[in-house]
Design an enzyme around this catalytic site. Structure first.
Site, mmCIF file in Angstrom:
data_model
loop_
_atom_site.group_PDB
_atom_site.id
_atom_site.type_symbol
_atom_site.label_atom_id
_atom_site.label_comp_id
_atom_site.label_asym_id
_atom_site.label_seq_id
_atom_site.Cartn_x
_atom_site.Cartn_y
_atom_site.Cartn_z
ATOM 1 N N HIS A 256 -4.855 -4.210 10.223
ATOM 2 C CA HIS A 256 -3.604 -3.743 9.616
ATOM 3 C C HIS A 256 -2.493 -3.635 10.655
ATOM 4 O O HIS A 256 -1.332 -3.915 10.355
ATOM 5 C CB HIS A 256 -3.813 -2.379 8.963
ATOM 6 C CG HIS A 256 -4.325 -2.448 7.560
ATOM 7 N ND1 HIS A 256 -3.531 -2.776 6.496
ATOM 8 C CD2 HIS A 256 -5.560 -2.233 7.047
ATOM 9 C CE1 HIS A 256 -4.243 -2.769 5.379
ATOM 10 N NE2 HIS A 256 -5.474 -2.439 5.681
ATOM 11 N N GLU A 323 -8.160 8.360 5.482
ATOM 12 C CA GLU A 323 -7.664 7.660 4.297
ATOM 13 C C GLU A 323 -8.819 6.964 3.580
ATOM 14 O O GLU A 323 -9.006 7.117 2.382
ATOM 15 C CB GLU A 323 -6.611 6.634 4.718
ATOM 16 C CG GLU A 323 -6.060 5.802 3.581
ATOM 17 C CD GLU A 323 -5.135 4.697 4.063
ATOM 18 O OE1 GLU A 323 -4.461 4.096 3.208
ATOM 19 O OE2 GLU A 323 -5.091 4.419 5.279
#
Length: 437
Positions: A256, A323
């Site tokens: 990411h 997360e």
């Protein structure tokens, strides 16, 4: 007592002040300058000089430029995400409850009138994000959903409009209006109701630091899904886990960006040592810029924590409040019952986080930076207002009015007390007698 096998040195601190100031100036200009200011930013920042509002027929026809295999995959993902969101909506019920004879109360769950969904572009075409935000707002019953995405760039740097696969997906998910706008100007256009769209009551969707800051500054008059930071993942693994698979799952999320934390918590030292050893090679398997990014994230933000028991592992996972929390351990029911701080939970070695990011159904817009200690991710609830109502009549009035009067006078709020006592004075003699008895 847990100990670090690999620590995260982190990246040099970056100043948020410049971003905050820039966004504040842009929002002020966009609020006063309206559509012309938005067009100017689109031209200067994205090189886009075409129409901002995508014609409906263009959105419908975007599928012609999308490979059939991708369309089939998106249809599959959309069906899962929509059905999951619809089940969430059905879990939130209106109700009516008579607390006492004559005192009736209730709850209603109402969708907001308009939502704005941001679909990021930039380094990756975040196609799945269009499904996660737009389809969820639609399942909540929002009457009008505006979506925006930045234009893609051609090989020569020319702005070419929204990526066809992203545009097809925005249409598939049910966007009423699609705007070719990115960044702060896209957020502002949806928040302020530009280009013939209603002003959004709620803004949702991931984005870069400028998008996140724009949402933060607009929050209050406008609702937002969350304050999002870099994506993160924590894997809990025991002796049953495959170290090569664990390393690949860490690297897969690390691509990411270089600021994305990736953590491993384990009670098995051989696994910890093996993962640490093979992470550079695993990142190299990804290849190209993505592999280099994954390795940079791992070196700067990666940690391996060795614990003495599964209870200690669970406690550490709750402390991180990641997360994405991926459990690659024996006795999955125990872990499912024990863990309580995460954005989304992935149980078992076969349930890779990428499933949730793209197609499995639960939303991928999730809390980062430890916010999972107090909130979950994007859901239909973000697009719903849970409101209450009440009606007091007849025999409920004496006790209710007297209690209100006593509490109000104790608080020094005479006006409140008088409004309650007026209801006592207006009672019929029969009701007063019934209450006294």
């Amino acid at each position: 007592m847990s100990r670090l096998i690999k620590s995260a040195p982190g990246l040099p601190p970056a100043s948020q002040a410049d971003i905050s100031d820039t966004v504040q100036i842009m929002l002020a200009r966009l609020k006063t300058g309206g559509e012309e200011a938005a067009r100017d930013y689109a031209r200067r920042l994205d090189g886009w000089t075409g129409e901002i509002t995508v014609p409906p027929d263009m959105a419908r026809e975007a599928g012609r430029h999308v490979p059939d295999a991708l369309k089939q995959a998106l249809d599959y993902a959309h069906d899962n995400i929509r059905r999951f969101a619809e089940a969430q909506r059905q879990s939130v019920q209106d109700f009516e409850l008579e607390l006492h004879p004559g005192l009736t109360t209730g709850q209603k769950c109402l969708p907001v009138s308009a939502a704005g969904c941001y679909v990021p572009g930039g380094r990756y075409a975040h196609i799945a994000s269009a499904l996660m935000t737009i389809a969820t707002a639609r399942a909540a019953g929002v009457p009008h959903v505006t979506a925006c995405a930045p234009p893609r760039r051609g090989p020569d740097g020319t702005a070419l409009g929204i990526d066809p696969a992203t545009l097809y997906t925005m249409h598939l998910a049910g966007a009423d209006t699609i705007l070719t706008l990115g960044g702060v100007q896209g957020i502002a256009a949806m928040a302020f109701g530009m280009f013939g769209t209603p002003a959004a009551d709620v803004l949702a969707g991931p984005g870069n630091a400028y998008v996140a800051e724009a949402k933060r500054q607009l929050f209050g008059p406008v609702g937002i899904d969350m304050f999002a930071g870099p994506t993160d993942v924590l894997i809990v693994a025991d002796a049953t886990a495959d170290p090569e698979l664990v390393a690949l799952d860490l690297a897969g999320q690390a691509e990411h960006g270089p600021t994305s934390p990736c953590w491993l918590v384990t009670d098995h030292e051989p696994l910890a040592r093996r993962v640490a050893e093979i992470m550079p090679k695993t990142c190299a398997l990804i290849g190209g810029d993505n592999g280099a990014t994954a390795l940079q994230a791992w070196e700067a933000m990666g940690e391996i924590l060795l614990c003495n028991s599964r209870e200690e592992m669970a406690a550490e996972a709750d402390r991180y409040a990641p997360e994405h929390l991926h459990v690659q351990c024996a006795d999955l029911p125990w872990w499912n019952a024990r863990l309580n701080a995460y954005g989304s939970l992935f149980l078992g070695p076969n349930t890779t986080v990428a499933f949730g990011d793209k197609a499995s159904g639960p939303n991928h817009v999730l809390p980062t930076g430890g916010a999972a200690r107090y909130t979950g991710g994007l859901s239909v609830h973000k697009f719903l207002k849970t409101v209450t109502w009440q009606r007091a009549e007849g025999e409920a009035l004496p006790a209710l009015a007297r209690a209100t009067s006593v509490i109000s006078r104790a608080e020094g709020m005479t006006g409140h007390a008088l409004t309650a006592e007026a209801r006592l004075a207006n009672l019929s003699p029969r009701a007063c007698v019934a209450n006294e008895s």
